[in-house]
Design a protein around this motif. Structure first.
Motif, PDB file in Angstrom:
ATOM      1  N   ASP A  43       0.835  -1.203   0.000  1.00 50.32           N
ATOM      2  CA  ASP A  43       0.000   0.000   0.000  1.00 50.32           C
ATOM      3  C   ASP A  43       0.873   1.257   0.000  1.00 50.32           C
ATOM      4  OD1 ASP A  43       0.828   0.543   2.638  1.00 50.32           O
ATOM      5  OD2 ASP A  43      -1.205   0.798   3.400  1.00 50.32           O
ATOM      6  N   LYS A  44       0.244   2.411   0.014  1.00 51.28           N
ATOM      7  CA  LYS A  44       0.977   3.671  -0.138  1.00 51.28           C
ATOM      8  C   LYS A  44       1.856   4.015   1.063  1.00 51.28           C
ATOM      9  CE  LYS A  44      -3.021   6.446   1.325  1.00 51.28           C
ATOM     10  NZ  LYS A  44      -3.982   7.481   0.876  1.00 51.28           N
ATOM     11  N   LYS A  45       1.669   3.308   2.176  1.00 53.63           N
ATOM     12  CA  LYS A  45       2.514   3.541   3.348  1.00 53.63           C
ATOM     13  C   LYS A  45       3.574   2.459   3.508  1.00 53.63           C
ATOM     14  CE  LYS A  45      -1.105   6.050   5.803  1.00 53.63           C
ATOM     15  NZ  LYS A  45      -2.029   6.033   6.955  1.00 53.63           N
ATOM     16  N   ILE A  62      -0.182  -5.002 -14.107  1.00 48.88           N
ATOM     17  CA  ILE A  62       1.225  -5.126 -13.692  1.00 48.88           C
ATOM     18  C   ILE A  62       1.441  -6.448 -12.953  1.00 48.88           C
ATOM     19  CG2 ILE A  62       0.913  -3.886 -11.491  1.00 48.88           C
ATOM     20  CD1 ILE A  62       4.014  -3.582 -13.724  1.00 48.88           C
ATOM     21  N   VAL A  63       0.404  -6.938 -12.271  1.00 49.24           N
ATOM     22  CA  VAL A  63       0.508  -8.198 -11.526  1.00 49.24           C
ATOM     23  C   VAL A  63       0.515  -9.389 -12.481  1.00 49.24           C
ATOM     24  CG1 VAL A  63      -0.643  -9.716  -9.860  1.00 49.24           C
ATOM     25  CG2 VAL A  63      -0.490  -7.256  -9.413  1.00 49.24           C
ATOM     26  N   THR A  64      -0.467  -9.452 -13.401  1.00 52.33           N
ATOM     27  CA  THR A  64      -0.517 -10.591 -14.320  1.00 52.33           C
ATOM     28  C   THR A  64       0.646 -10.562 -15.308  1.00 52.33           C
ATOM     29  OG1 THR A  64      -2.079  -9.409 -15.761  1.00 52.33           O
ATOM     30  CG2 THR A  64      -3.002 -10.915 -14.135  1.00 52.33           C
ATOM     31  N   ASP A  65       1.142  -9.376 -15.627  1.00 55.43           N
ATOM     32  CA  ASP A  65       2.310  -9.274 -16.525  1.00 55.43           C
ATOM     33  C   ASP A  65       3.587  -9.799 -15.863  1.00 55.43           C
ATOM     34  OD1 ASP A  65       0.827  -8.215 -18.534  1.00 55.43           O
ATOM     35  OD2 ASP A  65       1.590  -6.177 -18.370  1.00 55.43           O
ATOM     36  N   ASN A  66       3.584  -9.856 -14.547  1.00 52.79           N
ATOM     37  CA  ASN A  66       4.775 -10.284 -13.800  1.00 52.79           C
ATOM     38  C   ASN A  66       4.428 -11.439 -12.863  1.00 52.79           C
ATOM     39  OD1 ASN A  66       7.030  -8.114 -14.377  1.00 52.79           O
ATOM     40  ND2 ASN A  66       5.102  -6.992 -14.150  1.00 52.79           N
ATOM     41  N   TRP A  67       3.707 -12.419 -13.410  1.00 56.62           N
ATOM     42  CA  TRP A  67       3.209 -13.493 -12.551  1.00 56.62           C
ATOM     43  C   TRP A  67       4.324 -14.340 -11.963  1.00 56.62           C
ATOM     44  CZ3 TRP A  67      -1.048 -13.052 -10.259  1.00 56.62           C
ATOM     45  CH2 TRP A  67      -1.527 -14.107  -9.490  1.00 56.62           C
ATOM     46  N   GLN A  68       5.409 -14.522 -12.703  1.00 57.09           N
ATOM     47  CA  GLN A  68       6.531 -15.313 -12.191  1.00 57.09           C
ATOM     48  C   GLN A  68       7.112 -14.668 -10.933  1.00 57.09           C
ATOM     49  OE1 GLN A  68       7.302 -18.398 -13.265  1.00 57.09           O
ATOM     50  NE2 GLN A  68       8.656 -18.469 -11.494  1.00 57.09           N
ATOM     51  N   MET A 167       9.042  -6.324  -4.804  1.00 57.15           N
ATOM     52  CA  MET A 167       7.770  -5.773  -4.340  1.00 57.15           C
ATOM     53  C   MET A 167       7.541  -4.360  -4.832  1.00 57.15           C
ATOM     54  SD  MET A 167       6.241  -7.675  -1.299  1.00 57.15           S
ATOM     55  CE  MET A 167       4.833  -7.168  -2.161  1.00 57.15           C
ATOM     56  N   SER A 168       8.613  -3.667  -5.206  1.00 59.22           N
ATOM     57  CA  SER A 168       8.463  -2.280  -5.654  1.00 59.22           C
ATOM     58  C   SER A 168       7.629  -2.177  -6.928  1.00 59.22           C
ATOM     59  CB  SER A 168       9.835  -1.640  -5.874  1.00 59.22           C
ATOM     60  OG  SER A 168      10.480  -2.182  -7.013  1.00 59.22           O
ATOM     61  N   LEU A 169       7.496  -3.276  -7.653  1.00 60.18           N
ATOM     62  CA  LEU A 169       6.651  -3.288  -8.852  1.00 60.18           C
ATOM     63  C   LEU A 169       5.170  -3.216  -8.514  1.00 60.18           C
ATOM     64  CD1 LEU A 169       8.192  -6.055 -11.148  1.00 60.18           C
ATOM     65  CD2 LEU A 169       7.892  -3.654 -11.733  1.00 60.18           C
ATOM     66  N   THR A 189       0.614   1.286 -10.816  1.00 62.44           N
ATOM     67  CA  THR A 189       1.612   1.060  -9.777  1.00 62.44           C
ATOM     68  C   THR A 189       2.460   2.322  -9.637  1.00 62.44           C
ATOM     69  OG1 THR A 189       3.388  -0.389  -9.033  1.00 62.44           O
ATOM     70  CG2 THR A 189       3.285   0.051 -11.375  1.00 62.44           C
ATOM     71  N   TYR A 190       2.968   2.541  -8.437  1.00 56.95           N
ATOM     72  CA  TYR A 190       3.765   3.738  -8.160  1.00 56.95           C
ATOM     73  C   TYR A 190       5.185   3.318  -7.826  1.00 56.95           C
ATOM     74  CZ  TYR A 190      -0.777   5.932  -8.081  1.00 56.95           C
ATOM     75  OH  TYR A 190      -2.026   6.382  -8.439  1.00 56.95           O
ATOM     76  N   ARG A 191       5.758   2.520  -8.694  1.00 58.17           N
ATOM     77  CA  ARG A 191       7.039   1.891  -8.403  1.00 58.17           C
ATOM     78  C   ARG A 191       8.097   2.883  -7.950  1.00 58.17           C
ATOM     79  NH1 ARG A 191      11.085  -1.940 -12.017  1.00 58.17           N
ATOM     80  NH2 ARG A 191      12.438  -2.379 -10.282  1.00 58.17           N
ATOM     81  N   TYR A 192       8.305   3.938  -8.700  1.00 59.51           N
ATOM     82  CA  TYR A 192       9.434   4.822  -8.398  1.00 59.51           C
ATOM     83  C   TYR A 192       9.085   5.892  -7.367  1.00 59.51           C
ATOM     84  CZ  TYR A 192      11.512   2.323 -12.225  1.00 59.51           C
ATOM     85  OH  TYR A 192      11.981   1.317 -13.015  1.00 59.51           O
TER      86      TYR A 192
END
Length: 201
Positions: A43-45, A62-68, A167-169, A189-192
């Protein structure tokens, strides 16, 4: 009378189909990507959550694209992260059927004992007036509801750097301290920006 009943059943099936259509097709693949209904996010915190969604349309792309990567995270949280706290059950079913609840949610309870929140999608209850979730679903259709929480949650910054990178993804602009969160296929997603802020706190 039999004919009337059949017509009712057909109408109910049509309603159910229309109601679930926006959740996406159920199956092992969606848009060429393998998926399951359960996945990890942040989450955001910086708090970690495990979510059970109702279909691919409620799981961010972003989740299904990176299922592995999700499978690697599941292995890490299930087998490598140590227990550190206790769980808080937040679902009404627990009160009426404790043993069945514990049996059904063994994995989710174990995650809560490691500091991870568990959310489950509210779905289908709109068609069942009188059910305990009817009012909730009417108010929060297809939201994820908090079912189990850790007594002492951990944050992404508590994990080793390699897991933090994975997890940053999956950092989303939701707050797990709320009882409901909403995430769907289009959730960004707010990765960066968010991850850098979380890591520096």
């Amino acid at each position: 009378m039999g004919k009337k009943k059949n017509k009712k059943n057909i109408k109910l099936e049509q309603i159910l189909f229309e109601d679930y259509k926006h959740l996406g097709e159920m199956g092992d693949e969606f848009e060429g990507h393998k998926f399951e209904n359960d996945w990890f996010g942040v989450d955001k915190k910086g708090y970690i959550f495990y979510a059970s969604s109702g279909g691919p349309a409620t799981i961010p792309k972003i989740v299904t694209d990176n299922w592995q990567l999700q499978l690697e995270l599941k292995d890490y949280f299930a087998n490598m992260l140590d227990f550190s706290t206790s769980e808080i059950i937040k679902d009404y079913i627990y009160e009426s059927s404790k043993d069945a609840f514990v049996e059904d949610y063994t994995f989710e309870i174990s995650l809560a004992r490691k500091g991870i929140f568990y959310f489950y999608i509210l779905d289908d209850y709109l068609l069942r007036p009188g059910e305990p979730e009817y009012e909730e679903f009417s108010k929060y259709p297809y939201f994820l509801k908090k079912i189990i929480a850790p007594a002492q949650p951990i944050r992404i910054s508590n994990l080793n750097y390699q897991i933090q990178e994975l997890m940053s993804l999956f950092v989303f602009g939701v707050d797990v301290n709320c009882n409901y969160i909403y995430i769907d296929r289009k959730s960004k997603t707010y990765r960066y920006s968010l991850f850098n802020k979380i890591s520096s706190e």
